[in-house]
Design an enzyme around this catalytic site. Sequence first.
Site, short mmCIF file in Angstrom:
data_model
loop_
_atom_site.label_atom_id
_atom_site.label_comp_id
_atom_site.label_asym_id
_atom_site.label_seq_id
_atom_site.Cartn_x
_atom_site.Cartn_y
_atom_site.Cartn_z
N HIS A 100 0.81 -1.21 0.00
CA HIS A 100 0.00 0.00 0.00
C HIS A 100 0.85 1.27 0.00
O HIS A 100 0.40 2.32 -0.48
CB HIS A 100 -0.93 0.01 1.21
N PHE A 157 -1.03 -8.10 5.10
CA PHE A 157 0.31 -7.52 4.94
C PHE A 157 0.33 -6.18 4.20
O PHE A 157 1.29 -5.87 3.49
CB PHE A 157 1.24 -8.52 4.23
N CYS A 158 -0.73 -5.37 4.37
CA CYS A 158 -0.80 -4.08 3.67
C CYS A 158 -0.57 -4.25 2.17
O CYS A 158 0.06 -3.40 1.52
CB CYS A 158 0.20 -3.08 4.25
N ALA A 159 -1.08 -5.35 1.64
CA ALA A 159 -1.01 -5.63 0.20
C ALA A 159 -2.29 -6.36 -0.19
O ALA A 159 -2.27 -7.44 -0.76
CB ALA A 159 0.22 -6.46 -0.13
#
Length: 460
Positions: free
Chosen positions: A129, A380-382
């Site tokens: 992100h 995982f901020c993805a």
Amino acid sequence: MSVSTAVAAQSVCASLPVLGRDVTVPLVTGGEVTYAALDYAASAPALQRVWDDVAAYAPYYGSVHRGAGYLSQLSTDLFENARRTVAEFLGCRDGDQVVFTRSTTDSLNLLAAALPADCQVFVFETEHHASLLPWRNARVTYLDAPSSPRQAVETLERALADRTVPNEGGYGPALVCVTGASNVTGELWPVRELAAAAHAHGARIVLDAAQLAPHHPVSVADLDVDWVAFSGHKLYAPFGSGVLAGRADWLREADPYLAGGGASRKVARRSDGGVDVEWHESAARHEAGSPNVIGAYSIASACTALTEAGFDNLVAREQYLIEKVRTGLAEVPEVRILSLFGDDAPRVGVISFVVEGWNSSHFAAALSAEYGIGVREGLFCAHPLLRTLLGSDPQTQGECGAPEAAPGEKSLNAIRVSFGAGTPDEHVERFVDAVRELVQDGARWNYRTEDGRCVPDTSA
């Protein structure tokens, strides 16, 4: 791996010790165990070398650039020498600027704020992100996840060839943003080839090196990227500092990222009551306020330590650990390792997986509570990448929900193990044994969801 290479690789663990290697943690089943820190991709532990260097400097700390006193001048020299050390570590070109920021996220938001008018940005949906979201005020083209490095290059080439023309003056400026190593799969991206494709179509490229720089050498000149961004806390250097390094023109022509002291060269009142400002053209233009001297120095210290240890040895050591983990997980049929490019793709020490029959939050909680092993679980901020790898259809909710998951996707999450310099064999061996035991025998404790996170149930 040859015997001599193996010996050299093993010596890296001893030559780059990290803080926390002797910390013990309690187990919910009783007793204590040495903590196995296997969450380097989130924040790597500080190198002992970095900590010692910062401790030695701390009594001499002073505000930089504007002080006549000895400590201020010493701190200024240390701060600017840190900038030069980072430039050398990154193989910067003559004329490149090194701007100290708070993090990779901050660096890429700074660059986003410096984009010329009508700039079109191209970014793969597979990005973290930090590199996926800063461009929301630009014209953004999101690219589908590729199944191979070659397809990544071909996808980018097609997208650049199909660029929209905003006006009669031509295509206008363009920027490609790409990761060097995935924070989910650990796979290396074809940065040099993507840079060549970008430049062939008149675009520039910024490299998110947050997961690459701690594991592999990164050279702005050799990779032919226009900018590189990374974070100190992933490079074994805490204290909240990051770097944006690369071409000066867009940065020099943009309004300061933050307006204030340090960014301004001259400020004067006008007769009409307003204020005229002359901004610096150097990196100081985007470093307003009192900079994080200790953070910058810690990054420089880590850069020096990694360079002196030798990336050949670092890479060899890490590949040894990667093979140990992947081989161990492959022996457990219920485990599925997540990958875009396939088993043979080169990668850094970041491995994500799911376990059949387990909610990942529950599994990670058991690793921590029953074995003293720290890993990460979630998306995982993805999020777009994980939905591509796992499938976006909501699944049946497991025993414990994922803290990052949206409503209706409580089991759409994975487990990530990550490691690097300072990781001993025992930690990865304990991890592999723990995975095998949990799959075969189940958890030895009951767990519940508390504030969206899976925790041991101690109410009984």
